[in-house]
Write a protein that holds these residues in place. Structure first.
Motif, short mmCIF file in Angstrom:
data_model
loop_
_atom_site.label_atom_id
_atom_site.label_comp_id
_atom_site.label_asym_id
_atom_site.label_seq_id
_atom_site.Cartn_x
_atom_site.Cartn_y
_atom_site.Cartn_z
N THR A 68 0.82 -1.21 0.00
CA THR A 68 0.00 0.00 0.00
C THR A 68 0.86 1.26 0.00
OG1 THR A 68 -1.78 -1.15 1.18
CG2 THR A 68 -1.80 1.25 1.23
N ALA A 71 2.27 2.03 -3.45
CA ALA A 71 1.27 2.58 -4.36
C ALA A 71 0.93 4.02 -4.02
CB ALA A 71 0.02 1.70 -4.34
N GLN A 72 0.80 4.32 -2.74
CA GLN A 72 0.45 5.67 -2.32
C GLN A 72 1.55 6.67 -2.63
OE1 GLN A 72 -0.52 5.10 1.83
NE2 GLN A 72 -2.68 4.66 1.41
N ARG A 75 2.06 6.59 -6.88
CA ARG A 75 0.92 6.49 -7.80
C ARG A 75 0.91 7.62 -8.83
NH1 ARG A 75 -3.79 3.72 -7.93
NH2 ARG A 75 -5.57 4.70 -8.96
N HIS A 76 1.40 8.79 -8.46
CA HIS A 76 1.41 9.94 -9.37
C HIS A 76 2.82 10.27 -9.85
CE1 HIS A 76 -2.82 10.50 -8.58
NE2 HIS A 76 -2.57 10.51 -7.28
N GLY A 81 3.96 6.08 -12.26
CA GLY A 81 2.54 6.18 -11.92
C GLY A 81 1.59 5.41 -12.83
N ILE A 84 1.67 1.71 -12.06
CA ILE A 84 1.06 1.38 -10.77
C ILE A 84 -0.46 1.40 -10.89
CG2 ILE A 84 0.67 2.23 -8.42
CD1 ILE A 84 3.58 3.05 -8.30
N ARG A 85 -0.97 2.41 -11.55
CA ARG A 85 -2.43 2.52 -11.66
C ARG A 85 -3.02 1.39 -12.49
NH1 ARG A 85 -0.79 7.96 -12.16
NH2 ARG A 85 -1.08 7.99 -14.42
N HIS A 88 -2.12 -2.29 -10.52
CA HIS A 88 -2.33 -2.23 -9.07
C HIS A 88 -2.60 -3.63 -8.52
CE1 HIS A 88 -2.88 0.04 -5.50
NE2 HIS A 88 -4.15 -0.26 -5.33
N TYR A 248 7.56 -3.17 -11.75
CA TYR A 248 6.46 -2.43 -12.37
C TYR A 248 6.91 -1.73 -13.65
CZ TYR A 248 2.74 -3.00 -8.91
OH TYR A 248 1.74 -3.51 -8.12
#
Length: 274
Positions: A68, A71-72, A75-76, A81, A84-85, A88, A248
């Motif tokens: 988590t 990802a947080q 994510r951007h 990013g 990841i999006r 996920h 990723y």
């Protein structure tokens, strides 16, 4: 067989890890086998002969390794990013033994992936019942490994490491201490450490520095063919998540998810450098 139903910690999509096969099946030590699948409600069903096997299966599937925070945080991120999006819940699967990850780390050094896999499978067969242990690999001679396709220096490295290190005990040690110890071994470098960390130790700290996929990705981004060590710079911003970020990025790059980097651009850069 006994069964357990677990809720993974954090985002988890098993089908992304098994190339969309609905069921994960694997060999476990002692001639045992394990199975797993993810239900529509997100819970993961594990099946194995005993409690020890269930615990190992949980480790191999990384159901307790919460991503988590990764990802947080990213994510951007402009580069990472989109992957990841889209991906996920992806986590790299682990091997049943650290010895198997060492085998993969040595077989995969600077050769074509298909050839590396063929050599790995030949050595696993020579070891007898999978998964391979350090004792089974160490019982082979460098000459036997060379006959199975492994280069001379790599064969010597593999035998020496399996005979002299208690590989399975490394899972209980701090990753940085393990990394320092492995990098002292002649024939093991940053890429091999990344393989062992991700697949054998369950650590996301060390990435596949120098992996050809990362070289192509980095070259496409920089507009020139990069040196192997420059891929470490690509992963450095992701700090303790560098290994997972690399997974990723490579998966995302193959799916066209990395902005400014395409396979066509990498080929063009390679042609210019030739």
């Amino acid at each position: 067989m006994i069964e357990d139903v677990v809720r993974p910690r954090g985002p988890y999509r098993l089908h992304l890890m098994t190339y969309r096969r609905p069921t994960f099946e694997t060999a476990l030590p002692g001639g045992r086998r394990g199975q797993a699948w993810q239900r529509s409600d997100g819970l993961v069903v594990l099946r194995a002969p005993d409690e020890e096997s269930l615990a190992l299966l949980r480790f191999m599937l990384a159901v307790d390794s919460d991503t988590t925070e990764f990802a947080q945080r990213f994510r951007h991120d402009p580069l990472l990013g989109p992957s990841i999006r889209s991906l996920h819940g992806l986590r790299p699967l682990r091997r049943a033994t650290v010895a198997h990850s060492v085998l993969r780390a040595v077989c995969g050094q600077l050769i074509e992936a298909r050839r590396a896999l063929a050599i790995e499978r030949a050595i696993v067969r020579a070891c007898g019942e999978p998964p391979p242990s350090r004792h089974a690999i160490g019982a082979l001679s460098p000459a036997q490994l060379r006959r199975l396709g492994l280069a001379t220096q790599r064969a010597s490295t593999l035998v020496r490491v399996c005979r002299t290190l208690d590989l399975e005990a490394l899972r209980a040690q701090p990753i940085e201490a393990v990394a320092a110890r492995l990098l002292r071994e002649r024939g093991l470098g940053p890429w091999s450490l990344g393989v062992i960390a991700l697949e054998g130790l369950g650590s996301y700290r060390h990435g596949l520095v120098g992996d050809l996929a990362l070289v192509k990705l980095c070259s496409a981004l920089r507009g020139r063919w990069v040196e192997l060590h420059e891929t470490a710079e690509l992963l450095a911003p992701y700090e303790e998540w560098a290994g997972l970020a690399g997974v990723y990025l490579m998966k995302g790059w193959s799916a066209g998810l990395v902005p400014g980097a395409s396979a066509d651009r990498a080929r063009l850069v390679r042609c210019r450098a030739a």
